[in-house]
Write a protein that holds these residues in place. Sequence first.
Motif, short mmCIF file in Angstrom:
data_model
loop_
_atom_site.label_atom_id
_atom_site.label_comp_id
_atom_site.label_asym_id
_atom_site.label_seq_id
_atom_site.Cartn_x
_atom_site.Cartn_y
_atom_site.Cartn_z
N GLU A 18 1.39 -5.34 -3.27
CA GLU A 18 1.34 -5.99 -2.50
C GLU A 18 0.84 -7.73 -2.16
O GLU A 18 1.31 -8.14 -1.62
CB GLU A 18 -0.55 -5.81 -1.77
CG GLU A 18 0.27 -4.33 -0.41
CD GLU A 18 -1.66 -3.82 0.05
OE1 GLU A 18 -1.80 -3.81 1.02
OE2 GLU A 18 -2.38 -4.38 -0.54
N TRP A 115 -6.32 -5.46 5.60
CA TRP A 115 -5.50 -6.81 4.85
C TRP A 115 -5.96 -7.47 4.32
O TRP A 115 -5.98 -7.90 3.38
CB TRP A 115 -4.26 -6.79 5.80
CG TRP A 115 -3.89 -7.73 5.33
CD1 TRP A 115 -2.96 -9.00 5.96
CD2 TRP A 115 -3.35 -8.06 3.81
NE1 TRP A 115 -2.49 -9.63 5.09
CE2 TRP A 115 -1.79 -8.89 3.88
CE3 TRP A 115 -3.10 -7.38 3.02
CZ2 TRP A 115 -1.62 -9.46 2.76
CZ3 TRP A 115 -2.01 -7.42 1.51
CH2 TRP A 115 -1.25 -9.32 2.00
N TYR A 119 -6.70 -9.17 0.83
CA TYR A 119 -6.53 -10.29 -0.67
C TYR A 119 -7.70 -11.15 -0.75
O TYR A 119 -7.34 -11.53 -1.57
CB TYR A 119 -5.77 -10.74 0.90
CG TYR A 119 -4.91 -12.21 1.05
CD1 TYR A 119 -3.23 -11.85 0.52
CD2 TYR A 119 -5.59 -13.11 0.81
CE1 TYR A 119 -2.38 -13.16 -0.03
CE2 TYR A 119 -4.26 -15.04 0.45
CZ TYR A 119 -3.73 -14.06 0.70
OH TYR A 119 -2.36 -15.53 -0.49
N PRO A 169 2.14 -12.73 -0.81
CA PRO A 169 1.93 -11.09 -0.28
C PRO A 169 3.39 -10.67 -0.23
O PRO A 169 4.48 -11.53 -0.02
CB PRO A 169 1.29 -11.34 1.17
CG PRO A 169 0.74 -13.03 1.12
CD PRO A 169 2.08 -13.55 0.02
N ASP A 172 4.80 -3.58 2.99
CA ASP A 172 4.80 -2.53 2.89
C ASP A 172 5.54 -1.93 3.50
O ASP A 172 5.93 -1.61 4.59
CB ASP A 172 3.42 -2.10 3.28
CG ASP A 172 3.17 -0.37 3.25
OD1 ASP A 172 4.28 -0.31 2.88
OD2 ASP A 172 1.83 -0.37 2.97
N TYR A 201 -2.26 -4.84 9.47
CA TYR A 201 -1.11 -5.14 9.23
C TYR A 201 -1.50 -7.23 8.38
O TYR A 201 -1.08 -7.01 7.40
CB TYR A 201 0.46 -4.83 9.28
CG TYR A 201 1.49 -4.57 8.21
CD1 TYR A 201 1.46 -4.21 7.58
CD2 TYR A 201 2.30 -5.93 8.40
CE1 TYR A 201 2.87 -3.83 6.58
CE2 TYR A 201 3.46 -5.89 7.77
CZ TYR A 201 3.30 -5.14 6.85
OH TYR A 201 4.65 -5.42 6.04
N ARG A 557 5.67 -12.27 4.60
CA ARG A 557 5.25 -11.74 5.21
C ARG A 557 3.54 -13.01 5.43
O ARG A 557 3.13 -13.30 4.18
CB ARG A 557 4.15 -10.74 4.33
CG ARG A 557 2.54 -9.63 5.18
CD ARG A 557 2.31 -8.12 4.31
NE ARG A 557 0.74 -8.08 5.05
CZ ARG A 557 1.11 -6.69 4.67
NH1 ARG A 557 1.81 -6.07 2.99
NH2 ARG A 557 -0.32 -5.60 5.21
#
Length: 668
Positions: A18, A115, A119, A169, A172, A201, A557
Amino acid sequence: MRELKEEEDEQQEQPVYEIALVFPKRGEGVIEDNEGSCDAMEVLVNEFKNVGFLVEIVPGLAHEFIKLAAPLEVIGKAAAELQIRKRTNIGMDLAFEWDQIKAFARQADGSLFSWCERYHCYQHMLSRIVNKSKAAVSLQYDRKNFSWEPWEPLLQRLEKESILKKVYPLHDERKKKSLLRSWALNWWDFTAQPIDDIYLYFGTKIAIYFAFLGMYTRWLLFPAALGIVLRIVDFGSLEFLVLPVFFICIISWAVFFFQFWKRKNYALLARWKISYTVGTGPGYKVFGMDMNSRQHPLEFEKKLEADNVKEKEAYQRDEWTGRLKRIRNDAIVILSIICLQLPFELAYAHLYEKVGSDIIKFGLTAVYLVILQYFTRIGGKVSADLIKNENIENKEYRADSLVYKLFGLYFMQTYIGVFYHALLHRNILTLRKVLIQRLIVSEVFENLLENSLPYFKYSYKKFGAVRYKKKHDKGSSAGKVKVTSRVEKEYLKSAYSASIGGELEDGLFDDFLELALQFGMIMMFACAFPLTFAFAVINNIMEIRTDALKLLVIHKRPVPRAAATIGAWLNIFQFLIVMSICTNCALLVCLYDVEGNWKLEPGLAAILVIEHILLLIKFGFSRIIPEEPAWVRESRVKNATHAQDVSRELLRSISGGENKMSHLEQRE
């Protein structure tokens, strides 16, 4: 059944890469010059593995990449160190503990952490990589030597040496493809969106935006249908009542929409198990603690104790100094708009009214739009510099202050010419042409621009990477050189950032700005052209899919941002409702007062009465409809009561232990 469920959870919790780090390409055949110097890349990889990361090195055309993944246990222990507060199975929010993992509720997809939480854990683990030895470590990267000082973060040192280019990031791929099928490419359900999947997400802020956009588009169907009926049906002798009734319906619709949006906002946060207090302002606080900072209550208590040491005079001085600076900065922005932008906007509107040739009008509009780009850039930079001097510690307050200032610039750019045609010239036909131009041509042009420019930038960067490879690898043929790795393709894509700069806001600034300007256009001039609502519906249906494709395919992302509501934009929408009451009443005066005498005849007096009634509706209905659903309020009260009971039990156990210890000490 339990074993099957545990197996499914384990499969869903399989580590996924990720996070990616980018480094410049090293020359081939590099020989270590200095004895005792360690290769920086090898040291960094070893440090990553010591922290618990799964590491994969991916060579690119012009860069080298390191992909990072973390097992659930590593993320869980980082969350425990950060003391991230999570919802438990009994409904309480407690600091996460890895040893008590089964006590904490899972997300809708079965994962333990969202997420945004993952992070933050990644950031925490990366910042923990420091030189724990007492002496400096000599490192080397591509014939460049430097020292890694004791207790210095390694990534920070690599950034200073221009070795680490970027940390970003990664998408996925499995979840990305699922969202493409169920969301971006799902054209059959016009406004349906998998909001829960979007939240898991992309994070809360982006999910809230798409939830608002979807609900707004669905609610627009009512005024759109009403506007079409007004266009095709002949009401005969009742024609003079049609527009006032339509006006009342539209204002009532807007008031109800935003009240029910607040209820939906509460419901979404409850469903996602987010313990934010919903508010229109920034810095969403629970019991006085800013939840955006993810500060633990113990740290907050220590901060309070430290703050109490300060004297009262110091607090008052800082408070009033900050307020005076904000007033000064707001005055600078307002005077700049009035003295600089207003004459320019009025000059353009006047020339547009006087010019007869459509070709000249088109050229005039093109020049106007180009100049506006420079106006906006200058205004954004000036506003950002002013905000830095306002001494606002909370990042959300600073972002909202920037939103208010910049919206003032865009408000003048978008509406002053329309006001000129509607109220000064009272030319309804020209007003309708301008509305169609702004709603169709401008929005289509902006959508094409915001989606095509990132693609052209990506193509240019990819061409540069291929050219770099050909230059340094002369033996390869032109047909074989191409970007193959996904991590390099994502690196070449542009970031999802705001046009005003990415320090305080992300790309949602431009998306929300587009919605707010559209809402003001269709509301403030509804009586002049009721069909604008139908155009807005079509545009928003397209906007949902294009924004989804933009986030999933065109951009990197996004970094997750914590936000409980749409923030300052809710206040802006409420302001536009009040403005629409005033402008539509003025439009009705222009439409019914054909002679232009502006006399308070019975019909015009009725319009003034309608204005006061609608203002009463605006501020009255917002009090009648509760913002928080009853089931959410009941659940919150129940959880708070349960938390008090648990706290009492903990206090009893602690006090009981202390009594036993004191009793033993007395016996000794």
